[in-house]
Design a protein around this motif. Structure first.
Motif, PDB file in Angstrom:
ATOM      1  N   PRO A  47       0.619  -1.206  -0.218  1.00  0.00           N
ATOM      2  CA  PRO A  47      -0.050  -0.093   0.194  1.00  0.00           C
ATOM      3  C   PRO A  47       0.947   1.521  -0.199  1.00  0.00           C
ATOM      4  O   PRO A  47       1.982   1.380   0.694  1.00  0.00           O
ATOM      5  CB  PRO A  47      -0.879   0.014   1.255  1.00  0.00           C
ATOM      6  CG  PRO A  47       0.141  -1.123   2.186  1.00  0.00           C
ATOM      7  CD  PRO A  47       0.761  -1.908   1.037  1.00  0.00           C
ATOM      8  N   PRO A  48       0.294   2.388  -0.787  1.00  0.00           N
ATOM      9  CA  PRO A  48       1.010   3.662  -0.531  1.00  0.00           C
ATOM     10  C   PRO A  48       0.955   4.367   0.676  1.00  0.00           C
ATOM     11  O   PRO A  48      -0.020   4.146   1.251  1.00  0.00           O
ATOM     12  CB  PRO A  48       0.586   4.567  -1.815  1.00  0.00           C
ATOM     13  CG  PRO A  48      -0.823   3.778  -2.099  1.00  0.00           C
ATOM     14  CD  PRO A  48      -0.798   2.165  -1.584  1.00  0.00           C
ATOM     15  N   ILE A  49       2.017   5.210   0.895  1.00  0.00           N
ATOM     16  CA  ILE A  49       1.686   5.957   2.127  1.00  0.00           C
ATOM     17  C   ILE A  49       1.889   7.344   1.557  1.00  0.00           C
ATOM     18  O   ILE A  49       3.123   7.831   1.251  1.00  0.00           O
ATOM     19  CB  ILE A  49       2.859   5.485   3.085  1.00  0.00           C
ATOM     20  CG1 ILE A  49       2.745   4.093   3.505  1.00  0.00           C
ATOM     21  CG2 ILE A  49       3.059   6.622   4.312  1.00  0.00           C
ATOM     22  CD1 ILE A  49       4.116   3.726   4.269  1.00  0.00           C
ATOM     23  N   GLY A  50       0.808   8.215   1.737  1.00  0.00           N
ATOM     24  CA  GLY A  50       0.757   9.484   1.358  1.00  0.00           C
ATOM     25  C   GLY A  50       0.924  10.609   2.294  1.00  0.00           C
ATOM     26  O   GLY A  50       0.906  11.703   1.901  1.00  0.00           O
ATOM     27  N   LYS A  51       0.715  10.008   3.734  1.00  0.00           N
ATOM     28  CA  LYS A  51       0.871  11.010   4.697  1.00  0.00           C
ATOM     29  C   LYS A  51       1.659  10.541   5.948  1.00  0.00           C
ATOM     30  O   LYS A  51       1.538   9.472   6.424  1.00  0.00           O
ATOM     31  CB  LYS A  51      -0.596  11.164   5.592  1.00  0.00           C
ATOM     32  CG  LYS A  51      -1.014  12.340   6.409  1.00  0.00           C
ATOM     33  CD  LYS A  51      -2.445  12.389   6.627  1.00  0.00           C
ATOM     34  CE  LYS A  51      -2.415  13.445   7.537  1.00  0.00           C
ATOM     35  NZ  LYS A  51      -3.943  13.619   8.213  1.00  0.00           N
ATOM     36  N   TYR A  52       2.349  11.496   6.650  1.00  0.00           N
ATOM     37  CA  TYR A  52       3.200  11.352   7.854  1.00  0.00           C
ATOM     38  C   TYR A  52       2.589  12.004   8.923  1.00  0.00           C
ATOM     39  O   TYR A  52       2.345  13.363   8.827  1.00  0.00           O
ATOM     40  CB  TYR A  52       4.659  11.645   7.570  1.00  0.00           C
ATOM     41  CG  TYR A  52       5.671  10.834   6.868  1.00  0.00           C
ATOM     42  CD1 TYR A  52       5.075   9.577   6.083  1.00  0.00           C
ATOM     43  CD2 TYR A  52       6.857  10.959   6.885  1.00  0.00           C
ATOM     44  CE1 TYR A  52       6.003   9.103   5.120  1.00  0.00           C
ATOM     45  CE2 TYR A  52       7.551  10.278   5.613  1.00  0.00           C
ATOM     46  CZ  TYR A  52       7.305   9.345   5.100  1.00  0.00           C
ATOM     47  OH  TYR A  52       8.249   8.793   4.282  1.00  0.00           O
ATOM     48  N   THR A  53       2.252  11.598  10.018  1.00  0.00           N
ATOM     49  CA  THR A  53       1.905  12.213  11.454  1.00  0.00           C
ATOM     50  C   THR A  53       2.942  12.289  12.236  1.00  0.00           C
ATOM     51  O   THR A  53       3.446  11.234  12.556  1.00  0.00           O
ATOM     52  CB  THR A  53       0.400  11.970  11.846  1.00  0.00           C
ATOM     53  OG1 THR A  53       0.710  10.324  12.151  1.00  0.00           O
ATOM     54  CG2 THR A  53      -0.598  11.964  10.656  1.00  0.00           C
ATOM     55  N   PHE A  54       3.122  13.350  13.015  1.00  0.00           N
ATOM     56  CA  PHE A  54       4.024  13.337  13.990  1.00  0.00           C
ATOM     57  C   PHE A  54       3.278  13.879  15.372  1.00  0.00           C
ATOM     58  O   PHE A  54       2.838  15.032  15.540  1.00  0.00           O
ATOM     59  CB  PHE A  54       5.010  14.600  13.926  1.00  0.00           C
ATOM     60  CG  PHE A  54       5.722  14.316  12.326  1.00  0.00           C
ATOM     61  CD1 PHE A  54       6.909  13.567  12.375  1.00  0.00           C
ATOM     62  CD2 PHE A  54       5.088  14.808  11.380  1.00  0.00           C
ATOM     63  CE1 PHE A  54       7.524  13.524  10.999  1.00  0.00           C
ATOM     64  CE2 PHE A  54       5.757  14.778   9.961  1.00  0.00           C
ATOM     65  CZ  PHE A  54       6.599  13.912  10.073  1.00  0.00           C
ATOM     66  N   ASP A  55       3.180  12.836  16.195  1.00  0.00           N
ATOM     67  CA  ASP A  55       2.378  12.973  17.472  1.00  0.00           C
ATOM     68  C   ASP A  55       3.310  13.412  18.698  1.00  0.00           C
ATOM     69  O   ASP A  55       4.241  12.580  18.913  1.00  0.00           O
ATOM     70  CB  ASP A  55       1.494  11.804  17.704  1.00  0.00           C
ATOM     71  CG  ASP A  55       0.679  12.136  18.867  1.00  0.00           C
ATOM     72  OD1 ASP A  55       1.136  12.567  19.972  1.00  0.00           O
ATOM     73  OD2 ASP A  55      -0.403  11.313  19.246  1.00  0.00           O
ATOM     74  N   PHE A  56       3.474  14.574  19.047  1.00  0.00           N
ATOM     75  CA  PHE A  56       4.467  15.000  20.102  1.00  0.00           C
ATOM     76  C   PHE A  56       3.828  14.886  21.525  1.00  0.00           C
ATOM     77  O   PHE A  56       4.527  15.279  22.415  1.00  0.00           O
ATOM     78  CB  PHE A  56       4.978  16.273  19.770  1.00  0.00           C
ATOM     79  CG  PHE A  56       5.969  16.410  18.544  1.00  0.00           C
ATOM     80  CD1 PHE A  56       7.123  15.918  18.500  1.00  0.00           C
ATOM     81  CD2 PHE A  56       5.276  17.053  17.417  1.00  0.00           C
ATOM     82  CE1 PHE A  56       7.896  16.092  17.330  1.00  0.00           C
ATOM     83  CE2 PHE A  56       5.784  17.259  16.167  1.00  0.00           C
ATOM     84  CZ  PHE A  56       7.412  16.564  16.179  1.00  0.00           C
ATOM     85  N   GLY A  57       2.548  14.458  21.765  1.00  0.00           N
ATOM     86  CA  GLY A  57       1.952  14.434  22.940  1.00  0.00           C
ATOM     87  C   GLY A  57       0.942  15.700  22.977  1.00  0.00           C
ATOM     88  O   GLY A  57      -0.302  15.685  22.600  1.00  0.00           O
ATOM     89  N   PRO A  58       1.554  17.029  23.261  1.00  0.00           N
ATOM     90  CA  PRO A  58       0.660  18.115  23.155  1.00  0.00           C
ATOM     91  C   PRO A  58       0.088  18.394  21.958  1.00  0.00           C
ATOM     92  O   PRO A  58      -0.776  19.103  21.944  1.00  0.00           O
ATOM     93  CB  PRO A  58       1.584  19.141  23.855  1.00  0.00           C
ATOM     94  CG  PRO A  58       2.721  18.651  24.391  1.00  0.00           C
ATOM     95  CD  PRO A  58       2.941  17.483  23.774  1.00  0.00           C
ATOM     96  N   LEU A  59       0.774  18.209  20.917  1.00  0.00           N
ATOM     97  CA  LEU A  59       0.405  18.539  19.419  1.00  0.00           C
ATOM     98  C   LEU A  59       0.695  17.353  18.579  1.00  0.00           C
ATOM     99  O   LEU A  59       1.801  16.786  18.585  1.00  0.00           O
ATOM    100  CB  LEU A  59       0.688  19.898  19.106  1.00  0.00           C
ATOM    101  CG  LEU A  59       2.034  20.146  19.137  1.00  0.00           C
ATOM    102  CD1 LEU A  59       2.585  20.069  17.445  1.00  0.00           C
ATOM    103  CD2 LEU A  59       2.505  21.676  19.353  1.00  0.00           C
ATOM    104  N   THR A  60      -0.150  17.338  17.262  1.00  0.00           N
ATOM    105  CA  THR A  60       0.374  16.517  16.336  1.00  0.00           C
ATOM    106  C   THR A  60       0.196  17.234  14.927  1.00  0.00           C
ATOM    107  O   THR A  60      -0.780  18.107  14.639  1.00  0.00           O
ATOM    108  CB  THR A  60      -0.827  15.425  16.304  1.00  0.00           C
ATOM    109  OG1 THR A  60      -0.868  14.596  17.437  1.00  0.00           O
ATOM    110  CG2 THR A  60      -0.561  14.588  15.163  1.00  0.00           C
ATOM    111  N   LEU A  61       1.191  17.131  14.218  1.00  0.00           N
ATOM    112  CA  LEU A  61       1.260  17.599  12.793  1.00  0.00           C
ATOM    113  C   LEU A  61       0.994  16.374  11.713  1.00  0.00           C
ATOM    114  O   LEU A  61       1.340  15.278  12.018  1.00  0.00           O
ATOM    115  CB  LEU A  61       2.794  18.192  12.525  1.00  0.00           C
ATOM    116  CG  LEU A  61       3.331  19.118  13.636  1.00  0.00           C
ATOM    117  CD1 LEU A  61       4.770  19.375  13.325  1.00  0.00           C
ATOM    118  CD2 LEU A  61       2.347  20.420  13.824  1.00  0.00           C
ATOM    119  N   GLY A  62       0.638  16.776  10.650  1.00  0.00           N
ATOM    120  CA  GLY A  62       0.427  15.908   9.577  1.00  0.00           C
ATOM    121  C   GLY A  62       0.687  16.376   8.350  1.00  0.00           C
ATOM    122  O   GLY A  62       0.057  17.665   8.115  1.00  0.00           O
TER     123      GLY A  62
END
Ligand code: FAD
Length: 401
Positions: free
Chosen positions: A72-87
């Protein structure tokens, strides 16, 4: 470089060795590719290939074969730092997706491509000795399973034989930018843990883990801690990982509802650069350069090295440029491209809480999709950390908020 049996012998047939052999065989060089393993076979490695690595597969005409395996292709990375998440999106228009193929699938595909290009492939062939005459590597001595020793000679022997490279041991290259192991990482595969085409990354003080989709509807989860804690947790990998997951309650709940399908595998690795060439020899992949796996750059790096090294060898073997000049350029290009990521990898692998400036930066990225995409591209290696973290760029980002 005297005329020998083969132009090039490549020792090691996974993600560094098979592409080198394939690229040289496609140029018409007499190429022997050997590995003590047989294929398909697994190796201790998770297997995310970032979009720049996928671009290599595309250039070599192998991406369609990979996608045809159902990876499967992966088109998104998410970064969960605890207080906030970036994607954000990790790729570019030309190469938008990452993939995480099982090594059983990827490495077999690469070996087959080398054979198809005309390289002679010997599986289950162990190299015992690198032959050196008057300071020049001239060939290998090895044996097939149960067979007697054979000698093969070549103008150049390429060590693509991983961290414990027999080629590197023989030629004793200089090592630089060395660092001891920083983390230990363990991984396995879960069913019923959908991640919807996303590489999920979780960062907590002293702990880090990630999840991504792979073949057979499975999700690979890898997690780890500081190398200093290796002995403390060695006997309870699962318990230590599960308690780390509790710091991200939503993930902990999802994985509790999933089923682990395979055993845990893991290790730690040292960090180093090795001089990647000398008289009659060259090193590619982990044999020449290694970094902690926390940024998942090894396969992408191996592909890049393979292309740079094969290009340099082509120049040298064809007599277009002096050997030292062509291979020196390979080393300079490799080092120049990977050093900023090497430094960033060491920082991430320290598993320390972010400092005030980092908190300010990621807070500024949050909810700005363009900036989050840019952050994802830094983590995929599509943008150099040197560019993204340049004071001017950081100032611009902070000024936008
Ligand atoms: C826990 C872990 C997780 C990782 N996760 C990722 C990730 O998600 N993404 C990523 O890009 N990278 C990851 N990496 C790094 C990645 O695995 C390596 O960078 C990559 O495998 C290097 O490929 P290579 O071809 O240089 O060496 P290897 O894959 O090590 O292959 C070397 C080959 O040489 C052969 N060989 C060795 N000695 C001999 C001999 N004497 N005779 C014959 N054959 C020999 C071996 O059998 C082997 O097949 C991870 C690594 C680890 C340890």
């Amino acid at each position: 470089m005297a005329d020998q049996g083969y132009d090039v012998i490549v020792v090691g047939a996974r993600c560094a060795g098979s592409p080198v052999a394939m690229l040289l065989a496609r140029k018409g060089y007499r190429t022997l590719l050997v590995d003590r393993a047989t294929f398909p076979s697994d190796t201790v490695s998770t297997h995310l290939i970032h979009p720049p690595g996928v671009a290599s597969l595309q250039r070599w005409g192998l991406l369609d074969r990979l996608t045809a395996t159902g990876c499967p292709p992966i088109g998104k990375y998410t970064f969960d730092f605890g207080p906030l998440t970036l994607g954000g999106a990790p790729g570019t228009d030309d190469s938008p997706f990452a993939y995480a193929p099982r090594r059983t699938v990827l490495d077999k595909l690469l070996v087959d491509a080398a054979a198809e290009a005309g390289a002679e492939v010997r599986e289950a062939f162990t190299v015992e000795e690198i032959l050196v005459e008057d300071g020049q590597v001239t060939g290998i001595r090895g044996h097939a399973v149960g067979g007697s020793a054979v000698v093969e000679r070549a103008r150049v022997v390429v060590g693509a034989d991983g961290r414990n490279s027999v080629v590197a041991k023989a030629v004793r290259p200089g090592q630089y930018h060395e660092r001891p192991p920083l983390t230990c990482g363990y991984y396995s595969y879960w069913s019923n843990l959908p991640v919807h085409g996303t590489f999920e990354i979780y960062s907590r003080p002293g702990r880090g883990w990630a999840a991504c989709p792979t073949h057979d509807d499975l999700t690979m989860v890898v997690g780890g801690w500081s190398y200093a804690e290796l002995a403390e947790h060695r006997d309870d990998i699962e318990g230590t990982l599960l308690s780390a997951f509790e710091a991200a309650p939503e993930f902990a709940e999802r994985i509790r509802g999933a089923t682990r399908e395979e055993r845990f595998v893991g290790t730690s690795v040292p960090n180093y650069f090795r001089t990647p060439f000398g008289p009659g020899w060259a090193l590619v992949g982990d044999a020449g350069y290694n970094r902690d796996f926390i940024t998942a750059q090894g396969i992408t790096d191996a592909f890049r090295d393979a292309e740079l090294c094969a290009g340099a060898l082509d120049d040298a073997l064809a007599g277009n440029r002096p050997y030292d000049e062509a291979l020196g350029e390979y080393q300079a290009a490799r080092d120049g491209q990977v050093l900023p990521m090497y430094e960033m990898t060491a920082q991430i692998a320290a598993l320390q809480p972010p400092d005030a400036q980092m908190i300010q930066l990621v807070t500024a990225l949050q909810s700005n999709q363009e900036l989050m995409d840019a952050f994802a591209r830094v983590n995929s290696g599509a943008t150099s950390p040197a560019e993204f973290f340049a004071p001017d760029n950081v100032g611009r980002i902070l000024g936008q908020t």
